[in-house]
Design a protein around this motif. Sequence first.
Motif, PDB file in Angstrom:
ATOM      1  N   ALA A 153     -38.305  13.284 -14.445  1.00 61.49           N
ATOM      2  CA  ALA A 153     -39.138  12.373 -13.657  1.00 61.49           C
ATOM      3  C   ALA A 153     -38.378  11.085 -13.350  1.00 61.49           C
ATOM      4  N   ASP A 154     -38.724  10.446 -12.213  1.00 60.63           N
ATOM      5  CA  ASP A 154     -38.094   9.169 -11.880  1.00 60.63           C
ATOM      6  C   ASP A 154     -38.743   8.051 -12.691  1.00 60.63           C
ATOM      7  N   ALA A 155     -38.234   6.831 -12.537  1.00 55.48           N
ATOM      8  CA  ALA A 155     -38.684   5.705 -13.357  1.00 55.48           C
ATOM      9  C   ALA A 155     -40.174   5.427 -13.168  1.00 55.48           C
ATOM     10  N   ARG A 156     -40.658   5.526 -11.935  1.00 53.66           N
ATOM     11  CA  ARG A 156     -42.078   5.265 -11.671  1.00 53.66           C
ATOM     12  C   ARG A 156     -42.956   6.286 -12.379  1.00 53.66           C
ATOM     13  N   ALA A 157     -42.588   7.549 -12.306  1.00 55.51           N
ATOM     14  CA  ALA A 157     -43.366   8.601 -12.952  1.00 55.51           C
ATOM     15  C   ALA A 157     -43.333   8.454 -14.467  1.00 55.51           C
ATOM     16  N   VAL A 158     -42.191   8.016 -14.999  1.00 53.04           N
ATOM     17  CA  VAL A 158     -42.091   7.806 -16.442  1.00 53.04           C
ATOM     18  C   VAL A 158     -43.033   6.698 -16.882  1.00 53.04           C
ATOM     19  N   ARG A 159     -43.092   5.619 -16.105  1.00 56.98           N
ATOM     20  CA  ARG A 159     -44.005   4.518 -16.444  1.00 56.98           C
ATOM     21  C   ARG A 159     -45.456   4.981 -16.406  1.00 56.98           C
ATOM     22  N   GLN A 160     -45.787   5.778 -15.418  1.00 57.18           N
ATOM     23  CA  GLN A 160     -47.150   6.309 -15.330  1.00 57.18           C
ATOM     24  C   GLN A 160     -47.462   7.203 -16.522  1.00 57.18           C
ATOM     25  N   ALA A 161     -46.493   8.000 -16.931  1.00 56.01           N
ATOM     26  CA  ALA A 161     -46.681   8.862 -18.102  1.00 56.01           C
ATOM     27  C   ALA A 161     -46.865   8.025 -19.356  1.00 56.01           C
ATOM     28  N   GLN A 162     -46.124   6.946 -19.460  1.00 56.80           N
ATOM     29  CA  GLN A 162     -46.261   6.064 -20.619  1.00 56.80           C
ATOM     30  C   GLN A 162     -47.640   5.415 -20.657  1.00 56.80           C
ATOM     31  N   GLN A 163     -48.132   4.999 -19.482  1.00 50.81           N
ATOM     32  CA  GLN A 163     -49.458   4.395 -19.419  1.00 50.81           C
ATOM     33  C   GLN A 163     -50.535   5.395 -19.808  1.00 50.81           C
ATOM     34  N   LEU A 164     -50.403   6.613 -19.303  1.00 50.22           N
ATOM     35  CA  LEU A 164     -51.357   7.661 -19.654  1.00 50.22           C
ATOM     36  C   LEU A 164     -51.278   7.974 -21.144  1.00 50.22           C
ATOM     37  N   GLY A 165     -50.053   8.046 -21.672  1.00 53.05           N
ATOM     38  CA  GLY A 165     -49.877   8.323 -23.093  1.00 53.05           C
ATOM     39  C   GLY A 165     -50.491   7.248 -23.972  1.00 53.05           C
ATOM     40  N   ALA A 166     -50.354   5.984 -23.541  1.00 53.80           N
ATOM     41  CA  ALA A 166     -50.944   4.883 -24.304  1.00 53.80           C
ATOM     42  C   ALA A 166     -52.464   4.990 -24.332  1.00 53.80           C
ATOM     43  N   GLU A 167     -53.058   5.329 -23.178  1.00 54.79           N
ATOM     44  CA  GLU A 167     -54.514   5.471 -23.105  1.00 54.79           C
ATOM     45  C   GLU A 167     -54.998   6.621 -23.984  1.00 54.79           C
ATOM     46  N   LEU A 168     -54.320   7.763 -23.874  1.00 59.71           N
ATOM     47  CA  LEU A 168     -54.711   8.913 -24.691  1.00 59.71           C
ATOM     48  C   LEU A 168     -54.491   8.629 -26.170  1.00 59.71           C
ATOM     49  N   GLY A 169     -53.383   7.987 -26.490  1.00 60.95           N
ATOM     50  CA  GLY A 169     -53.088   7.681 -27.892  1.00 60.95           C
ATOM     51  C   GLY A 169     -54.117   6.753 -28.506  1.00 60.95           C
ATOM     52  N   SER A 170     -54.571   5.759 -27.726  1.00 56.38           N
ATOM     53  CA  SER A 170     -55.543   4.803 -28.250  1.00 56.38           C
ATOM     54  C   SER A 170     -56.896   5.450 -28.515  1.00 56.38           C
ATOM     55  N   ARG A 171     -57.148   6.579 -27.843  1.00 59.02           N
ATOM     56  CA  ARG A 171     -58.420   7.276 -28.007  1.00 59.02           C
ATOM     57  C   ARG A 171     -58.388   8.358 -29.082  1.00 59.02           C
ATOM     58  N   LEU A 172     -57.182   8.723 -29.516  1.00 53.02           N
ATOM     59  CA  LEU A 172     -57.022   9.893 -30.373  1.00 53.02           C
ATOM     60  C   LEU A 172     -57.865   9.803 -31.642  1.00 53.02           C
ATOM     61  N   TYR A 173     -57.833   8.638 -32.298  1.00 54.49           N
ATOM     62  CA  TYR A 173     -58.567   8.470 -33.551  1.00 54.49           C
ATOM     63  C   TYR A 173     -59.715   7.468 -33.412  1.00 54.49           C
ATOM     64  N   SER A 174     -60.079   7.157 -32.164  1.00 47.51           N
ATOM     65  CA  SER A 174     -61.101   6.144 -31.926  1.00 47.51           C
ATOM     66  C   SER A 174     -62.416   6.487 -32.609  1.00 47.51           C
ATOM     67  N   LYS A 175     -62.835   7.749 -32.538  1.00 51.67           N
ATOM     68  CA  LYS A 175     -64.103   8.155 -33.154  1.00 51.67           C
ATOM     69  C   LYS A 175     -64.054   7.993 -34.666  1.00 51.67           C
ATOM     70  N   ASP A 176     -62.908   8.332 -35.257  1.00 51.61           N
ATOM     71  CA  ASP A 176     -62.759   8.166 -36.703  1.00 51.61           C
ATOM     72  C   ASP A 176     -62.884   6.698 -37.091  1.00 51.61           C
ATOM     73  N   TYR A 177     -62.298   5.829 -36.288  1.00 53.51           N
ATOM     74  CA  TYR A 177     -62.380   4.401 -36.586  1.00 53.51           C
ATOM     75  C   TYR A 177     -63.820   3.905 -36.480  1.00 53.51           C
ATOM     76  N   GLU A 178     -64.558   4.404 -35.507  1.00 51.07           N
ATOM     77  CA  GLU A 178     -65.958   3.993 -35.358  1.00 51.07           C
ATOM     78  C   GLU A 178     -66.787   4.433 -36.562  1.00 51.07           C
ATOM     79  N   LEU A 179     -66.570   5.641 -37.015  1.00 53.43           N
ATOM     80  CA  LEU A 179     -67.324   6.127 -38.176  1.00 53.43           C
ATOM     81  C   LEU A 179     -66.940   5.361 -39.440  1.00 53.43           C
ATOM     82  N   GLU A 180     -65.677   5.019 -39.557  1.00 55.77           N
ATOM     83  CA  GLU A 180     -65.236   4.227 -40.713  1.00 55.77           C
ATOM     84  C   GLU A 180     -65.894   2.848 -40.687  1.00 55.77           C
ATOM     85  N   ALA A 181     -65.981   2.263 -39.492  1.00 58.79           N
ATOM     86  CA  ALA A 181     -66.637   0.957 -39.369  1.00 58.79           C
ATOM     87  C   ALA A 181     -68.134   1.066 -39.636  1.00 58.79           C
TER      88      ALA A 181
END
Length: 239
Positions: A153-181
């Motif tokens: 992928a070119d630089a623009r596509a890599v940045r988009q993939a990183q943004q998507l990865g950050a969003e998905l990563g932040s959600r991965l354990y979100s439910k667990d954190y809510e239940l812990e809270a």
Amino acid sequence: MRLFPIVLLIAAAILSGCVMTPPPGAVGGRPSPATNTRAAQAVARLVEVASRMEPQIESECRARTTGRNCDYRLVIDDRLDEPPNAFQTEDRAGRPVIGVTLAMLAEVRNSDELAFVFGHEAAHHIAGHIVSRQRDAAIGAVFLGRAAQAQGADARAVRQAQQLGAELGSRLYSKDYELEADRLGTIITWNAGYDPLKGAAFFLRLPDPKAVLLGTHPPNQLRFDVVRETVAELRRKGR
């Protein structure tokens, strides 16, 4: 947790909001006596709950953490168009902040519900969930970014993939954190002398997020069950 200067702002915001958008029963653009009464009751409830919850929140924070700032600050989002919401964040100095909207203060039906909201949001800081979600987002960004690079992928596509990865990563354990809270918030609410089961009844009035893959919150009934199980455990321990 500094409260009383903010309470004056809350009262002003509630009443000025009524002047700007007269509710049913208001006459001549002025808030009705019933509206003024509800505003006064909301302020009194906030003062009472925050005063009782503060020592329990900060005591639990000191007992469960080392070197973390446990001097909580209460913030009121006075924008009238914001929906009922509560949130936890940190200021630039690392001081924990619990925020609630005016709509949230109007939505809660009793002190137990408001206490549980405070306990839940305070628990996010105690459990270090902001740092955890930042870490999860960083891992997701690196993973998808490298995967995109491996595919040429070119630089623009890599940045988009990183943004998507950050969003998905932040959600991965979100439910667990809510239940812990929810669990820790139940303990804090209980120790402050409020009824977490009555407090968690607030969940049952919210739109149910259901079991959505990578959703940010677990189903409302599951959250209520966690509170019920935690209360049963506290009762067994005689607390």
